[in-house]
Every structure is written in structure tokens, then in C-alpha cells.
Motif scaffolding. Structure first.
Motif, PDB file in Angstrom:
ATOM      1  N   ASN A   1       0.863  -1.181   0.000  1.00  0.00           N
ATOM      2  CA  ASN A   1       0.000   0.000   0.000  1.00  0.00           C
ATOM      3  C   ASN A   1       0.897   1.227   0.000  1.00  0.00           C
ATOM      4  O   ASN A   1       1.955   1.237   0.639  1.00  0.00           O
ATOM      5  N   GLU A   2       0.483   2.251  -0.739  1.00  0.00           N
ATOM      6  CA  GLU A   2       1.301   3.462  -0.810  1.00  0.00           C
ATOM      7  C   GLU A   2       1.153   4.256   0.478  1.00  0.00           C
ATOM      8  O   GLU A   2       0.055   4.420   1.020  1.00  0.00           O
ATOM      9  N   LEU A   3       2.267   4.750   0.966  1.00  0.00           N
ATOM     10  CA  LEU A   3       2.314   5.559   2.175  1.00  0.00           C
ATOM     11  C   LEU A   3       2.422   7.033   1.795  1.00  0.00           C
ATOM     12  O   LEU A   3       2.273   7.384   0.629  1.00  0.00           O
ATOM     13  N   GLU A   4       2.684   7.888   2.769  1.00  0.00           N
ATOM     14  CA  GLU A   4       2.789   9.328   2.493  1.00  0.00           C
ATOM     15  C   GLU A   4       4.171   9.817   2.903  1.00  0.00           C
ATOM     16  O   GLU A   4       4.435  10.115   4.062  1.00  0.00           O
ATOM     17  N   HIS A   5       5.056   9.865   1.906  1.00  0.00           N
ATOM     18  CA  HIS A   5       6.414  10.348   2.097  1.00  0.00           C
ATOM     19  C   HIS A   5       6.655  11.438   1.057  1.00  0.00           C
ATOM     20  O   HIS A   5       5.733  11.849   0.349  1.00  0.00           O
ATOM     21  N   VAL A   6       7.877  11.883   0.913  1.00  0.00           N
ATOM     22  CA  VAL A   6       8.153  12.960  -0.038  1.00  0.00           C
ATOM     23  C   VAL A   6       8.386  12.435  -1.455  1.00  0.00           C
ATOM     24  O   VAL A   6       8.437  13.213  -2.402  1.00  0.00           O
ATOM     25  N   ILE A   7       8.581  11.126  -1.596  1.00  0.00           N
ATOM     26  CA  ILE A   7       8.600  10.465  -2.897  1.00  0.00           C
ATOM     27  C   ILE A   7       7.736   9.215  -2.773  1.00  0.00           C
ATOM     28  O   ILE A   7       7.384   8.812  -1.662  1.00  0.00           O
ATOM     29  N   PRO A   8       7.358   8.572  -3.882  1.00  0.00           N
ATOM     30  CA  PRO A   8       6.539   7.361  -3.773  1.00  0.00           C
ATOM     31  C   PRO A   8       7.188   6.338  -2.847  1.00  0.00           C
ATOM     32  O   PRO A   8       8.372   6.019  -2.976  1.00  0.00           O
ATOM     33  N   CYS A   9       6.418   5.838  -1.900  1.00  0.00           N
ATOM     34  CA  CYS A   9       6.928   4.934  -0.881  1.00  0.00           C
ATOM     35  C   CYS A   9       5.845   3.938  -0.505  1.00  0.00           C
ATOM     36  O   CYS A   9       4.663   4.305  -0.441  1.00  0.00           O
ATOM     37  N   PHE A  10       6.235   2.702  -0.269  1.00  0.00           N
ATOM     38  CA  PHE A  10       5.274   1.643   0.020  1.00  0.00           C
ATOM     39  C   PHE A  10       5.581   0.964   1.348  1.00  0.00           C
ATOM     40  O   PHE A  10       6.710   0.941   1.824  1.00  0.00           O
ATOM     41  N   GLY A  11       4.532   0.424   1.912  1.00  0.00           N
ATOM     42  CA  GLY A  11       4.655  -0.492   3.039  1.00  0.00           C
ATOM     43  C   GLY A  11       4.198  -1.860   2.578  1.00  0.00           C
ATOM     44  O   GLY A  11       3.476  -1.990   1.579  1.00  0.00           O
ATOM     45  N   TYR A  12       4.613  -2.894   3.301  1.00  0.00           N
ATOM     46  CA  TYR A  12       4.277  -4.264   2.921  1.00  0.00           C
ATOM     47  C   TYR A  12       3.638  -5.008   4.097  1.00  0.00           C
ATOM     48  O   TYR A  12       4.048  -4.835   5.249  1.00  0.00           O
TER      49      TYR A  12
END
Length: 312
Positions: free
Chosen positions: A136-147
Motif C-alpha cells: 500500500n502506498e504511504l505518504e512520504h516525499v517520494i513514492p513509498c510503500f509499506g508491505y
């Protein structure tokens, strides 16, 4: 299942913490290791552990900031020298494959095993008969995911007293029943697996999050998880800075665990601003919101067994 932290620092290495890398040891479950992020000098950290790079089957990258990927080319190259022959799968945001292949091309690096690339998007990124991994996409300053790694239910225990009632002989037929297969005895009697086994056991769920501020994506991935690994780059006193840099505080990590009904929380990605003497206060502050909390250090080792998380 075991977790070993190879790098727990934020941004750049310090004397106490290397950059991000975490090994999910699935040696009992599938004889392999899954790596989450691979910051600079990860392979040096591995030298201080029992981890064998050729056992690394999958690497999941949360995002393309250097402190999460600069160790990849070296580790992938060394895996060839260390006898790694099996396919390795790299999961990560768009651009990961281009960066790796460019690094190899310019440095004339030759890999002796196949590498498969999976460009991660929200949803299921891997599934087999043992595990399902969701991103799922998280909220960082560039595209970032959690698993979110979910172990599928395990076969129930074979009830030997029940098998004796059906006169099942010792040998391979017992193994088939334990694995969920129905069998036919020599006299024609059909023995159904469900009648001689206990109900399936629930598998574990581990959520490993990349850099993020408090967000809905993190909550969804963490829902009812047995263990959540969450960044804590800032503390509660610097909440005003955390969101500006796309990061979380220790208390926000605790709120994610609490609001998602998780069982355990491990704080990771600790800023160098926190000295060793600050960690107890950081942990106490976290536990005031979520009691089953830990702070990871480099080489911290945790084991999940029979529904309990052990810190070793």
C-alpha cells in the motif's frame, strides 16, 4: 518466523546505527530469507550475522531514497561470488530496475543468477500456497510503500487417537491426512482429513512500513497485524517537523499500532539526534500510547513463536 534488523538509522549511517535493512527469516517456513530495504553497507552488516546471502530469495524495497537502496548493487554482486544460483526477485517502485541495471552496466558487473523485477503498486504483489504479500502506498516525499506479509493458515495437528479409531497404519498415509488429503484404506474405507485433524492454525501477519507520516495506508496495512515495524524518525516534541519531512514520531507510530488493533510494535528508522541515553525516554513515551512496543537497534533479533513475540 524471525526478524533481524541490519540497519535501523535514518538518513545516513552513524556510529550506532547503519542505514535501513531488515531481514525476515523464513528458514523454518520455506528455507529462505526476505530482505526489506538495503541501505549502504548492508552486506557488511550481514557479515556479523548467520545470514547467508544465497538464502535471500526476495528483496522488497520501500522507496528509492539512498539510505534504503545504496547497498543493493554490492549485495547483488556478492551473492554471485557466494554461490547464489536461485532466482532473486526484487520488488520496488518504478525506477528500481533502471537504477540497478544502469549500475551494473556502467560497472561491468556480471550476475550469475536470474533477477526478476516486480514494479510495486497498491494491492497483492506476491502470493503462493504459503504467503500473500500486500503493498500500500504511504505518504512520504517520494513514492513509498509499506508491505503486509500474511502467512496462510497452517494445517491442523494430526489427531493420532482419531487415526487409530479408523485403523490408519503408520506410514505415508498419515502424512497425506496431515496435509489435508483424504485417503482410502485397503478395505475401501475412506478417511477424511477433516475428521482426524484439528482446525487449521492461524498464520502470522507482519507489517513492515517504509518512511511515512501518519496515514490511512499505514493503518490499513497494520490492521490486526501480529507485528508492525514502523519508522520513528522524530519524537513527540518535534511533531511539527515530522509531517514536513514525510516522517512520523514515536507517538504517531504508537497510534498506528493502537488504532489498527496490532499486537506488537517495533520502532525503526531512528534519527541520529537520539543518543543511547535518549532511548529509554523514547520508549516510555511510546508505551504510554501503545504498551507492547520495542525500539530496534542494529542486530536486534526477534522471534515469533506460538503467538508470542520474543526479543532476543
Amino acid at each position: 518466523m524471525q526478524l533481524q534488523f541490519l540497519g535501523t538509522g535514518a538518513g545516513m549511517p552513524s556510529k550506532e546505527r547503519n542505514t535501513s535493512a531488515l531481514a525476515l527469516k523464513l528458514l523454518e517456513e520455506r528455507g529462505t530469507i526476505w530482505l526489506f530495504d538495503c541501505g549502504e553497507a548492508t552486506q557488511h552488516q550481514i557479515l556479523h550475522t548467520t545470514i547467508r546471502p544465497r538464502k535471500i530469495e526476495k528483496i522488497f524495497i520501500t522507496h528509492l531514497h539512498g539510505d534504503h537502496i545504496f547497498g543493493l548493487p554490492g549485495l547483488l554482486s556478492s551473492r554471485s561470488f557466494l554461490g547464489g544460483e536461485e532466482t532473486l526477485t526484487l520488488y520496488g517502485p518504478k525506477g528500481l530496475k533502471e537504477w540497478i541495471e544502469t549500475s551494473f552496466a556502467i560497472s561491468k558487473t556480471h550476475i550469475t543468477y536470474p533477477i526478476e523485477y516486480v514494479e510495486v503498486q497498491t494491492g497483492i504483489v506476491f502470493e503462493d500456497d504459503q504467503f500473500i504479500v500486500l503493498a500500500n502506498e504511504l505518504e512520504h516525499v517520494i513514492p513509498c510503500f509499506g508491505y503486509r506479509v500474511e502467512q496462510k493458515p497452517l494445517p491442523g495437528e494430526l489427531l493420532m487417537e482419531k487415526t487409530k479409531e479408523y485403523h490408519v497404519p503408520k506410514g505415508p498415509l498419515l502424512g497425506k491426512l496431515k496435509n489435508g488429503e483424504d485417503i482410502t484404506l485397503e478395505d475401501g474405507t475412506i478417511v477424511y482429513s477433516k475428521d482426524v485433524t484439528a482446525p487449521p492454525k492461524k498464520g502470522f501477519t507482519v507489517t513492515i512500513l517504509g518512511d511515512t507520516k501518519y496515514c490511512e495506508g499505514a493503518k490499513q496495512l497494520s490492521k490486526d497485524a501480529d507485528l508492525v515495524v514502523h519508522e520513528a524518525t522524530f519524537d513527540h516534541a518535534t511533531t511539527h517537523l515530522a509531517a514536513n519531512y514525510g516522517h512520523s514520531t514515536n507517538v504517531e507510530a504508537a497510534l498506528i499500532a493502537k488504532n489498527s488493533n496490532a499486537k506488537n510494535l517495533i520502532l525503526n528508522h531512528i534519527s541520529a539526534r537520539f543518543l543511547l541515553s535518549d532511548l529509554q525516554k523514547l520508549l516510555e513515551e511510546t508505551k504510554s500510547t501503545f504498551s507492547n512496543a520495542f525500539i530496534a537497534n542494529d542486530f536486534s533479533h526477534y522471534t515469533w513463536k506460538n503467538g508470542i513475540l520474543y526479543e532476543e
